[in-house]
Write a protein that holds these residues in place. Structure first.
Motif, PDB file in Angstrom:
ATOM      1  N   LEU A 174      41.316  31.241  47.772  1.00 57.89           N
ATOM      2  CA  LEU A 174      42.748  30.938  47.852  1.00 57.89           C
ATOM      3  C   LEU A 174      43.477  32.044  48.630  1.00 57.89           C
ATOM      4  O   LEU A 174      42.990  33.175  48.734  1.00 57.89           O
ATOM      5  CB  LEU A 174      43.331  30.822  46.433  1.00 57.89           C
ATOM      6  CG  LEU A 174      42.716  29.731  45.547  1.00 57.89           C
ATOM      7  CD1 LEU A 174      43.357  29.761  44.160  1.00 57.89           C
ATOM      8  CD2 LEU A 174      42.865  28.355  46.175  1.00 57.89           C
ATOM      9  N   TRP A 220      48.266  26.095  41.955  1.00 59.39           N
ATOM     10  CA  TRP A 220      48.374  24.908  41.092  1.00 59.39           C
ATOM     11  C   TRP A 220      49.812  24.392  41.034  1.00 59.39           C
ATOM     12  O   TRP A 220      50.048  23.198  40.905  1.00 59.39           O
ATOM     13  CB  TRP A 220      47.785  25.197  39.704  1.00 59.39           C
ATOM     14  CG  TRP A 220      46.280  25.104  39.794  1.00 59.39           C
ATOM     15  CD1 TRP A 220      45.414  26.118  40.075  1.00 59.39           C
ATOM     16  CD2 TRP A 220      45.487  23.917  39.712  1.00 59.39           C
ATOM     17  NE1 TRP A 220      44.131  25.641  40.158  1.00 59.39           N
ATOM     18  CE2 TRP A 220      44.141  24.298  39.929  1.00 59.39           C
ATOM     19  CE3 TRP A 220      45.764  22.573  39.460  1.00 59.39           C
ATOM     20  CZ2 TRP A 220      43.081  23.378  39.911  1.00 59.39           C
ATOM     21  CZ3 TRP A 220      44.715  21.653  39.435  1.00 59.39           C
ATOM     22  CH2 TRP A 220      43.405  22.062  39.658  1.00 59.39           C
ATOM     23  N   PRO A 257      33.915  30.379  34.654  1.00 58.35           N
ATOM     24  CA  PRO A 257      34.064  30.361  36.121  1.00 58.35           C
ATOM     25  C   PRO A 257      34.156  31.803  36.637  1.00 58.35           C
ATOM     26  O   PRO A 257      35.085  32.534  36.272  1.00 58.35           O
ATOM     27  CB  PRO A 257      35.388  29.616  36.352  1.00 58.35           C
ATOM     28  CG  PRO A 257      35.783  29.042  35.023  1.00 58.35           C
ATOM     29  CD  PRO A 257      35.122  29.877  33.970  1.00 58.35           C
ATOM     30  N   ILE A 284      37.631  37.653  36.587  1.00 56.13           N
ATOM     31  CA  ILE A 284      36.586  37.713  35.557  1.00 56.13           C
ATOM     32  C   ILE A 284      35.498  38.695  35.982  1.00 56.13           C
ATOM     33  O   ILE A 284      35.018  39.501  35.162  1.00 56.13           O
ATOM     34  CB  ILE A 284      35.998  36.294  35.308  1.00 56.13           C
ATOM     35  CG1 ILE A 284      37.062  35.377  34.689  1.00 56.13           C
ATOM     36  CG2 ILE A 284      34.731  36.348  34.445  1.00 56.13           C
ATOM     37  CD1 ILE A 284      37.582  35.783  33.316  1.00 56.13           C
ATOM     38  N   TRP A 300      41.918  35.053  31.490  1.00 54.41           N
ATOM     39  CA  TRP A 300      42.350  34.840  32.877  1.00 54.41           C
ATOM     40  C   TRP A 300      43.867  34.915  33.084  1.00 54.41           C
ATOM     41  O   TRP A 300      44.320  35.622  33.997  1.00 54.41           O
ATOM     42  CB  TRP A 300      41.765  33.525  33.401  1.00 54.41           C
ATOM     43  CG  TRP A 300      41.863  33.373  34.877  1.00 54.41           C
ATOM     44  CD1 TRP A 300      40.986  33.843  35.826  1.00 54.41           C
ATOM     45  CD2 TRP A 300      42.920  32.725  35.599  1.00 54.41           C
ATOM     46  NE1 TRP A 300      41.433  33.511  37.081  1.00 54.41           N
ATOM     47  CE2 TRP A 300      42.607  32.825  36.978  1.00 54.41           C
ATOM     48  CE3 TRP A 300      44.091  32.074  35.220  1.00 54.41           C
ATOM     49  CZ2 TRP A 300      43.426  32.303  37.967  1.00 54.41           C
ATOM     50  CZ3 TRP A 300      44.910  31.542  36.215  1.00 54.41           C
ATOM     51  CH2 TRP A 300      44.578  31.662  37.568  1.00 54.41           C
TER      52      TRP A 300
HETATM   53  N1  LIG Z   1      37.986  31.983  35.949  1.00 55.75           N
HETATM   54  C1  LIG Z   1      39.040  31.285  36.420  1.00 55.75           C
HETATM   55  N2  LIG Z   1      39.222  31.208  37.750  1.00 55.75           N
HETATM   56  C2  LIG Z   1      40.277  30.531  38.183  1.00 55.75           C
HETATM   57  N3  LIG Z   1      40.695  30.291  39.447  1.00 55.75           N
HETATM   58  C3  LIG Z   1      41.824  29.550  39.342  1.00 55.75           C
HETATM   59  O1  LIG Z   1      42.519  29.105  40.378  1.00 55.75           O
HETATM   60  N4  LIG Z   1      42.134  29.316  38.067  1.00 55.75           N
HETATM   61  C4  LIG Z   1      41.190  29.917  37.304  1.00 55.75           C
HETATM   62  C5  LIG Z   1      40.958  29.995  35.916  1.00 55.75           C
HETATM   63  O2  LIG Z   1      41.708  29.438  35.070  1.00 55.75           O
HETATM   64  N5  LIG Z   1      39.873  30.705  35.521  1.00 55.75           N
END
Ligand SMILES: Nc1nc2[nH]c(O)nc2c(=O)[nH]1
Length: 246
Positions: A59, A67, A177, A182, A217
């Motif tokens: 992104l 979002w 994710p 993270i 997150w």
């Molecule tokens: N681990 C996450 N990565 C993300 N990227 C994103 O755009 N949203 C998140 C997410 O909620 N958790």
């Protein structure tokens, strides 16, 4: 030891606190609620959220902004076809500007699968998110722990909760994710591969990896609106703040 503190806080927070953060604190959830209200089409809403998750990588801004851009755009421009819609949306996006052609190619792969799904199928997938992950990974020719696949399950879970008005916890088997926030946070505790580390921690504390992601997150993003919402809605906010400052 830091890992022991991490486990003890996560045990105390549990799935209930994760749910509060997801529904009352995470700006991504509010973006989905906004789109749901404006679109007024449950099936299209669920499919758009899956499609958007599949192109949520590399992104150009924070995920929360992306979002919200998605939510505002499709609230005003309800799409007919997914690929056609994203061929307009992505080249003009302010928050997702990189790798536009590969992202459109991913949506081309996804679209026949999405078109084949009825509301009944979507409801069944919500009741069996593991099956949804496996089918999505197969369609996308991706690994089951690939970031966009597990992230799509997370966002599909959010969207389904909004559309079906029912809370179903994420399965223990679906991995975290692995994004920048993270990955960096994990380095404070271990040099182990993050997905494997959180798989282990999850089982030890009884909180599924996707719910651990939800606890960490939003606050790791450092947005002051998130901290405000956390203090307002979460009775264990101090513990969450302790967790992200370990
Ligand atoms: N681990 C996450 N990565 C993300 N990227 C994103 O755009 N949203 C998140 C997410 O909620 N958790």
């Amino acid at each position: 030891m830091k890992v022991e503190a991490l486990k003890s806080i996560l045990k105390e927070l549990g799935i209930e606190c994760a749910r509060t953060i997801e529904e009352k604190v995470d700006l991504q959830f509010s973006a989905l609620e906004n789109l749901y209200k404006n679109l007024n089409d449950d099936e299209l809403f669920l499919k758009l959220v899956i499609a958007n998750s599949i192109v949520s990588y590399q992104l150009s801004a924070k995920g929360e902004k992306w979002w919200w851009e998605f939510s505002r755009y499709f609230s005003k421009n309800p799409p007919k076809g997914i690929v056609a819609a994203y061929s307009e949306f992505l080249p003009n996006s302010k928050t997702n500007r990189r790798l536009i052609q590969p992202k459109l190619n991913r949506l081309k792969k996804l679209e026949p699968f999405l078109s084949s799904l009825t509301m009944e199928d979507l409801r069944d997938y919500y009741h069996n998110m593991l099956r949804f992950r496996d089918h999505l990974a197969r369609v996308m020719n991706s690994k089951e722990d690939a970031k966009t696949i597990v992230f799509a399950v997370k966002m599909f879970g959010y969207a389904s909760r909004i559309a079906f008005k029912e809370f179903i916890p994420y399965p223990m088997e679906i991995d975290i994710p692995k994004d920048f926030r993270i990955e960096n946070y994990t380095k404070r505790f271990t040099s182990e591969e993050p997905v494997k580390f959180w798989r282990k921690i999850s089982r030890e504390v009884g909180v599924p990896p996707l719910h651990i992601d939800s606890i960490l997150w939003p606050v790791l993003g450092g947005d002051r609106r998130v901290i405000g919402r956390l203090k307002k809605h979460c009775e264990k906010s101090e513990l969450v703040l302790q967790l992200v400052s370990l």
